[in-house]
Enzyme design. Structure first.
Site, PDB file in Angstrom:
ATOM      1  N   CYS A  72       0.854  -1.179   0.000  1.00 48.60           N
ATOM      2  CA  CYS A  72       0.000   0.000   0.000  1.00 48.60           C
ATOM      3  C   CYS A  72       0.895   1.235   0.000  1.00 48.60           C
ATOM      4  O   CYS A  72       1.671   1.435   0.942  1.00 48.60           O
ATOM      5  CB  CYS A  72      -0.872  -0.027   1.256  1.00 48.60           C
ATOM      6  SG  CYS A  72      -1.915   1.429   1.438  1.00 48.60           S
ATOM      7  N   CYS A 182      -0.816   3.711  -6.597  1.00 49.42           N
ATOM      8  CA  CYS A 182      -1.720   3.097  -5.612  1.00 49.42           C
ATOM      9  C   CYS A 182      -1.959   1.679  -6.107  1.00 49.42           C
ATOM     10  O   CYS A 182      -2.180   1.471  -7.316  1.00 49.42           O
ATOM     11  CB  CYS A 182      -3.032   3.863  -5.541  1.00 49.42           C
ATOM     12  SG  CYS A 182      -4.351   3.005  -4.639  1.00 49.42           S
TER      13      CYS A 182
HETATM   14  N1  DGL Z   1      -4.044   0.622  -2.121  1.00 51.31           N
HETATM   15  C1  DGL Z   1      -3.618   1.748  -1.389  1.00 51.31           C
HETATM   16  C2  DGL Z   1      -2.385   2.409  -1.962  1.00 51.31           C
HETATM   17  O1  DGL Z   1      -1.585   1.756  -2.594  1.00 51.31           O
HETATM   18  C3  DGL Z   1      -4.562   2.756  -0.841  1.00 51.31           C
HETATM   19  C4  DGL Z   1      -5.982   2.850  -1.189  1.00 51.31           C
HETATM   20  C5  DGL Z   1      -6.716   3.560  -0.078  1.00 51.31           C
HETATM   21  O2  DGL Z   1      -6.997   2.888   0.909  1.00 51.31           O
HETATM   22  O3  DGL Z   1      -6.965   4.770  -0.180  1.00 51.31           O
HETATM   23  O4  DGL Z   1      -2.164   3.588  -1.777  1.00 51.31           O
END
Ligand code: DGL
Length: 259
Positions: A72, A182
């Site tokens: 993440c 993301c």
């Molecule tokens: N998948 C996450 C990232 O790579 C974040 C998505 C979220 O929870 O806002 O930033």
């Protein structure tokens, strides 16, 4: 050696990283934790994400994880240092691929799609200062996109409307490289590509993270397992199970963990 590698994200974006990990390290056991109860992280305060990152890491280590993959960008931006300081296990985190993008661009314009929290972080500012050089980096925050991908599906009208809003400005600015900052966004890679000119390069970090995990664990002679996969969530396991089936393309059991 046969302990699992733990991977976590605010939700199911990190499955795009897990996919790359499983294809590079098919013999490894993995446990994936989706913090769906608190999705999205992208609009939450830094202190909240830091507390979640540390609590999740502690719980995964207590369950025998031999390494932690922070799948993440938002959690990395807010909490990577704290997570690293909280465990002796190897921690591999990921951040938007600004460096490779800066070396790939010919137009001198790179777009970065990411959450508001990632783009506002000091870590992202440092990344751009260190690696962009003379390249113009356009940060495009995408509030609502990760959430819509997960709750409404990659092909939903809501996702299409958000992609129109967020990708079109990058196309208009002449970006010839677009970074998926993301881990949810690879699920809508085709929709992003469709809104950009044909030659535009889209960069995602899944494979680079998988290579890094392999290097770290090889160095510590820690590779080995039975190719097993366990999924858990802080949210509603039935709902998460449905979303996993849609995104992953196969039904997988999902446990409920309170962390
Ligand atoms: N998948 C996450 C990232 O790579 C974040 C998505 C979220 O929870 O806002 O930033």
């Amino acid at each position: 050696m046969t302990q699992p590698i733990a991977v976590f994200d605010s939700g199911l974006g990190g499955l795009t990283v897990l996919r790359a990990l499983r294809s590079r390290l098919p013999q490894e056991d993995f446990v994936y934790f989706a913090d769906t109860r608190y999705l999205p992280y992208g609009d939450r305060p830094e202190s909240f994400i830091q507390a979640r990152g540390q609590a999740i890491t502690a719980a995964l280590v207590a369950r025998g994880a031999k390494a932690i993959v922070v799948a993440c960008n938002t959690a990395t931006a807010a909490a990577a240092e704290l997570i690293r300081a909280s465990t002796l296990r190897p921690v591999v985190a990921l951040e938007p691929a600004v460096k490779p993008a800066a070396s790939l661009t010919r137009s001198g314009v790179v777009g970065v799609l990411a959450t508001t929290r990632t783009l506002a972080s000091a870590r992202f500012q440092r990344l751009v200062q260190t690696h962009a050089g003379t390249v113009r980096v356009i940060p495009q925050a995408c509030p609502g996109l990760a959430d819509a991908i997960e709750t409404q599906g990659p092909d939903s009208p809501r996702v299409a409307a958000l992609l129109d809003e967020y990708v079109t400005p990058l196309a208009q600015a002449g970006a010839d490289v677009v970074v998926l900052g993301c881990t949810h966004y690879p699920w809508v890679r085709a929709g992003i590509a469709a809104r950009l000119a044909p030659g535009v390069t889209i960069v995602d970090t899944g494979e680079a993270v998988a290579r890094q995990v392999e290097r770290r664990l090889q160095g510590e002679s820690h590779l080995g397992g039975h190719g097993q996969l366990q999924l858990a969530t802080s949210g509603n396991p039935l709902q998460v199970r449905e979303t996993v089936a849609r995104l992953w393309g196969a039904p997988l059991p999902v446990e409920s963990w309170s962390i």
